[in-house]
Design a protein around this motif. Structure first.
Motif, mmCIF file in Angstrom:
data_model
loop_
_atom_site.group_PDB
_atom_site.id
_atom_site.type_symbol
_atom_site.label_atom_id
_atom_site.label_comp_id
_atom_site.label_asym_id
_atom_site.label_seq_id
_atom_site.Cartn_x
_atom_site.Cartn_y
_atom_site.Cartn_z
ATOM 1 N N HIS A 48 -7.055 4.168 -40.808
ATOM 2 C CA HIS A 48 -8.319 3.902 -41.160
ATOM 3 C C HIS A 48 -9.227 3.329 -40.091
ATOM 4 C CE1 HIS A 48 -7.474 -0.161 -41.933
ATOM 5 N NE2 HIS A 48 -8.633 -0.633 -42.297
ATOM 6 N N THR A 49 -10.595 3.584 -40.092
ATOM 7 C CA THR A 49 -11.506 3.169 -39.020
ATOM 8 C C THR A 49 -11.739 1.345 -39.352
ATOM 9 O OG1 THR A 49 -12.396 4.836 -38.917
ATOM 10 C CG2 THR A 49 -13.455 3.166 -38.051
ATOM 11 N N ALA A 50 -11.105 0.644 -38.580
ATOM 12 C CA ALA A 50 -11.132 -0.753 -38.723
ATOM 13 C C ALA A 50 -12.624 -1.289 -38.976
ATOM 14 C CB ALA A 50 -10.326 -1.656 -37.789
ATOM 15 N N PRO A 51 -13.239 -2.340 -39.432
ATOM 16 C CA PRO A 51 -14.422 -2.679 -39.312
ATOM 17 C C PRO A 51 -14.517 -3.764 -38.191
ATOM 18 C CG PRO A 51 -13.229 -3.904 -41.161
ATOM 19 C CD PRO A 51 -12.169 -2.936 -40.391
ATOM 20 N N MET A 79 -12.240 5.360 -46.222
ATOM 21 C CA MET A 79 -10.900 5.800 -46.952
ATOM 22 C C MET A 79 -10.791 4.672 -48.238
ATOM 23 S SD MET A 79 -9.461 7.814 -45.495
ATOM 24 C CE MET A 79 -11.174 8.675 -45.229
ATOM 25 N N ALA A 80 -11.532 3.625 -48.436
ATOM 26 C CA ALA A 80 -11.497 2.831 -49.290
ATOM 27 C C ALA A 80 -12.474 3.652 -50.501
ATOM 28 C CB ALA A 80 -11.920 1.337 -49.165
ATOM 29 N N GLY A 104 -17.221 -0.314 -42.249
ATOM 30 C CA GLY A 104 -16.777 -1.483 -43.119
ATOM 31 C C GLY A 104 -17.425 -1.338 -44.628
ATOM 32 N N SER A 109 -16.890 -1.882 -50.725
ATOM 33 C CA SER A 109 -16.249 -3.210 -49.848
ATOM 34 C C SER A 109 -15.242 -2.768 -48.998
ATOM 35 C CB SER A 109 -16.427 -4.439 -50.626
ATOM 36 O OG SER A 109 -17.503 -4.633 -51.142
ATOM 37 N N GLY A 110 -15.344 -1.396 -48.366
ATOM 38 C CA GLY A 110 -14.233 -1.208 -47.587
ATOM 39 C C GLY A 110 -14.769 -0.013 -46.680
ATOM 40 N N THR A 111 -13.733 0.471 -45.644
ATOM 41 C CA THR A 111 -14.228 1.644 -44.981
ATOM 42 C C THR A 111 -14.111 2.964 -45.902
ATOM 43 O OG1 THR A 111 -12.178 1.673 -43.916
ATOM 44 C CG2 THR A 111 -13.703 0.389 -42.567
ATOM 45 N N SER A 126 -8.714 -5.011 -44.177
ATOM 46 C CA SER A 126 -10.298 -4.430 -44.188
ATOM 47 C C SER A 126 -10.902 -4.307 -45.468
ATOM 48 C CB SER A 126 -10.375 -3.159 -43.645
ATOM 49 O OG SER A 126 -9.764 -2.851 -42.314
ATOM 50 N N GLY A 127 -11.030 -5.605 -45.964
ATOM 51 C CA GLY A 127 -11.803 -5.732 -47.325
ATOM 52 C C GLY A 127 -11.896 -7.062 -47.549
ATOM 53 N N THR A 128 -12.663 -7.708 -48.655
ATOM 54 C CA THR A 128 -12.773 -9.244 -48.792
ATOM 55 C C THR A 128 -11.460 -9.764 -49.502
ATOM 56 O OG1 THR A 128 -13.833 -8.932 -50.972
ATOM 57 C CG2 THR A 128 -15.158 -9.029 -49.086
ATOM 58 N N TRP A 174 -3.210 3.816 -50.972
ATOM 59 C CA TRP A 174 -3.198 4.339 -49.843
ATOM 60 C C TRP A 174 -3.915 3.432 -48.757
ATOM 61 C CZ3 TRP A 174 -6.247 5.693 -45.629
ATOM 62 C CH2 TRP A 174 -5.700 6.494 -44.624
ATOM 63 N N TYR A 175 -5.003 3.050 -48.989
ATOM 64 C CA TYR A 175 -5.851 1.958 -48.484
ATOM 65 C C TYR A 175 -5.143 0.706 -47.822
ATOM 66 C CZ TYR A 175 -10.188 -0.129 -46.451
ATOM 67 O OH TYR A 175 -11.220 -0.798 -45.699
#
Lengths: 377, 377
Positions: B255-258, A72-73, A206, A68-70, B68-70, B230-231
């Motif tokens: 990172h690439t944003a959602p 890099m997650a 995402g 649940s992340g881009t 960029s996550g829940t 890192w994320y």
């Protein structure tokens, strides 16, 4: 009233390093009604998504799911779960993303040995053989399949063999290859892999598809220390993604999954499977050749060895302001391409041909627009 | 052809602990064309989103952005950036999410002292005063504003004062309060706060609004060790979210944003501001009272002290199978409510009144449906 205008994003052609252009079918899926994360209908969609991810990855790994992340997650999920403080690991660096892998590994408390070659070059089997011989206590070797920063395509099967002969795990960054280049997780014996949705799957950013082999799961199960990330701790995540059948009761709540992004990923994977993975790879290759020949006919040159179909790294001609050209493409043509990164900053363009966007039409449109910008700058 | 059916999620009324029902306006924003994450138009939308987050949080903190996550990624972002290995911290536990905070803190290498009260109760100013006196070396106190697992609403201003008098940072989980309960980050001197999009903002899950005070930034800037994630490393993230003006050049790629989730959050925040934060809080309260009186008229009882408007924790009557009732609500009425968690598992329902879903219509629909299910079970 608020001082903000209505949302109205321009309909760009996205030909940079990602995100790529998202087809309407996926945008419509994304905007479908939100279900609860334990709703049986949603669990069914999620299971199908995981199964389609297996099909596209070419794996039967049960532990295959979207982080649940881009992207890099996904990288971080692989590293935090497979590395314990004090582990030795080896990482291959030939661009930005190998360097990030190293950074990630160090933050996990690993002693990191590097195999470095100049940006844009690829890593040889011999270099890996030397590294594993020199560092026999290393537990894992990490490598980037498709370096988004340079366009280098790394061959994996031979290296995988060397890594496994040394008894180590093989971790792969497939952010810019999944769905655009040949990628066979089981055949190539990849133990841990992560990708992103916004490249050759043509889904918005995402989520990060990941997969772990049984050997990787064994390494996780043998951990003596807790995973340093709660959010990315696979020992908990797998109860949600793979626990029991499609009944909510068997799924342990961990975090609220990004429901609508899963809809979009499911649709994106369905499109890949409808086209056929092999056919899709062939399409990327054909369109890449068309772009290459068009660019070379204009006198432009690829950065040597940068052979990705999905990411074309092209030298900016001397005397041309690379950022100004990109700016014109964006404002006059609504076309986005990327600039160079790292050693190629200011000296190259990165042109993406990814998924839905990898078409003859986009190639010809870009060539015409670029020609105009170069001739009239 | 693939063996998978077309995506067609049912249009549930989501009255569980989240996600809440997402209005069409936000779903349409979500499905808008994807822009690049460095596109000036996108950077403009992102900046507006951050500004609207400040307005809803009630803060002028420059460092306010969506992780960029829940929601749980937001919790982890706060912990990994504000804790260094060896730090002492204090956490208040009165339900699931305080416990998670503790788990997160421990994974950051902190020595964690707890202030625990039974589930459903709230934490007193005196208990905090005692804890900070007993652990003067602690650097931070963490607490949950609205405990989604129990429905307990924690008063914050007095506790914040005690925490600051002791020279510590004050970190707050506002996942189920932002946009539904009064929340004043600056007035209440909150140093670090995180929320989720899928509760009272009525946006799909996938982002976590966070904000850090200048004192929190100072603590981060004084770190002697790298952030373990890192994320989620804010020292890098802030170059993307707050670097320079609305020009892409000044924004460092991390990172690439959602992208599409940001569209949805922007729309969701705009809706909050159009309604007015105070009016929205008042609406949640009024609708909660209506639900409460309806439930009590049916002979149902709230779990004592569980006074959230946004999350109503109601005891299941003796002899009633709580899961069977939820199942009937879902299949016969397309209404989702939640079951109890932890000590309330099998013994309670959790009924969410959040954002777009906090309406008289939903209250009356649920009351009628629940009555039917209880009378005919």
């Amino acid at each position: 009233m608020t001082p903000y205008a209505s949302l109205d994003p321009r309909q760009r052609i996205l030909m940079g390093p990602g995100p790529s252009t998202v087809p309407n079918r996926i945008l419509r899926a994304l905007g479908s009604p939100t279900l609860g994360h334990l709703d049986p209908q949603y669990i069914g969609y999620m299971d199908e998504t995981c199964q389609m991810m297996r099909d596209v990855f070419g794996t039967t790994n049960p532990l295959t799911f979207p982080v649940s992340g881009t992207g890099m997650a996904g990288m971080e999920a692989v590293m935090v779960n497979l590395i314990e403080p004090g582990d030795e690991v080896i990482v291959c660096i030939n661009g930005v993303f190998g360097g990030r892998m190293k950074d990630n590994m160090q933050r996990c408390g690993a002693t990191v040995h590097t195999v470095e070659v100049p940006w844009g070059k690829t890593i040889s089997e011999e270099a890996i053989a030397e590294a594993v011989a020199k560092h026999p206590r290393a537990t894992m070797v990490g490598i980037v399949h498709a370096e988004t920063s340079t366009g280098a395509l790394q061959s994996l099967p031979e290296i995988s063999q060397v890594v496994h002969d040394a008894g180590m795990l093989f971790a792969v960054d497939a952010v810019t290859s999944m769905g655009g280049h040949e990628l066979k997780v089981d055949d190539w014996q990849i133990d841990a892999i992560y990708s992103g949705t916004q490249k050759c799957l043509s889904c918005p950013p995402g989520l990060s598809p990941v997969s772990f082999s049984p050997a990787a799961v064994e390494k996780m199960d043998a951990r003596k220390t807790p995973v340093q990330s709660w959010y990315l701790d696979v020992s908990m995540l797998r109860n949600y993604y793979t626990g029991g059948g499609a009944s909510s009761g068997a799924r342990a709540y961990h975090h609220t999954a990004p429901i609508n992004m899963i809809y979009a990923l499911r649709e994106a994977l369905m499109i890949v499977l409808e086209e056929g993975v092999d056919q899709r790879v062939a399409r990327h290759h054909a369109v890449h050749l068309e772009l290459r020949s068009g660019l070379e006919a204009m006198g432009l040159k690829y950065i040597p060895d940068c052979s990705l179909a999905t990411l074309n790294c092209v030298a900016t001609p001397q005397g041309v302001d690379e950022a100004a050209v990109r700016q014109r493409l964006l404002t006059e043509y609504d076309i986005e391409i990327g600039g160079g990164l790292g050693v190629f900053a200011g000296k190259a363009w990165r042109i993406g041909l990814m998924g839905f966007g990898a078409t003859k039409r986009n190639v010809q449109t870009l060539l015409a627009a670029l020609k105009d910008c170069l001739e009239t700058t």
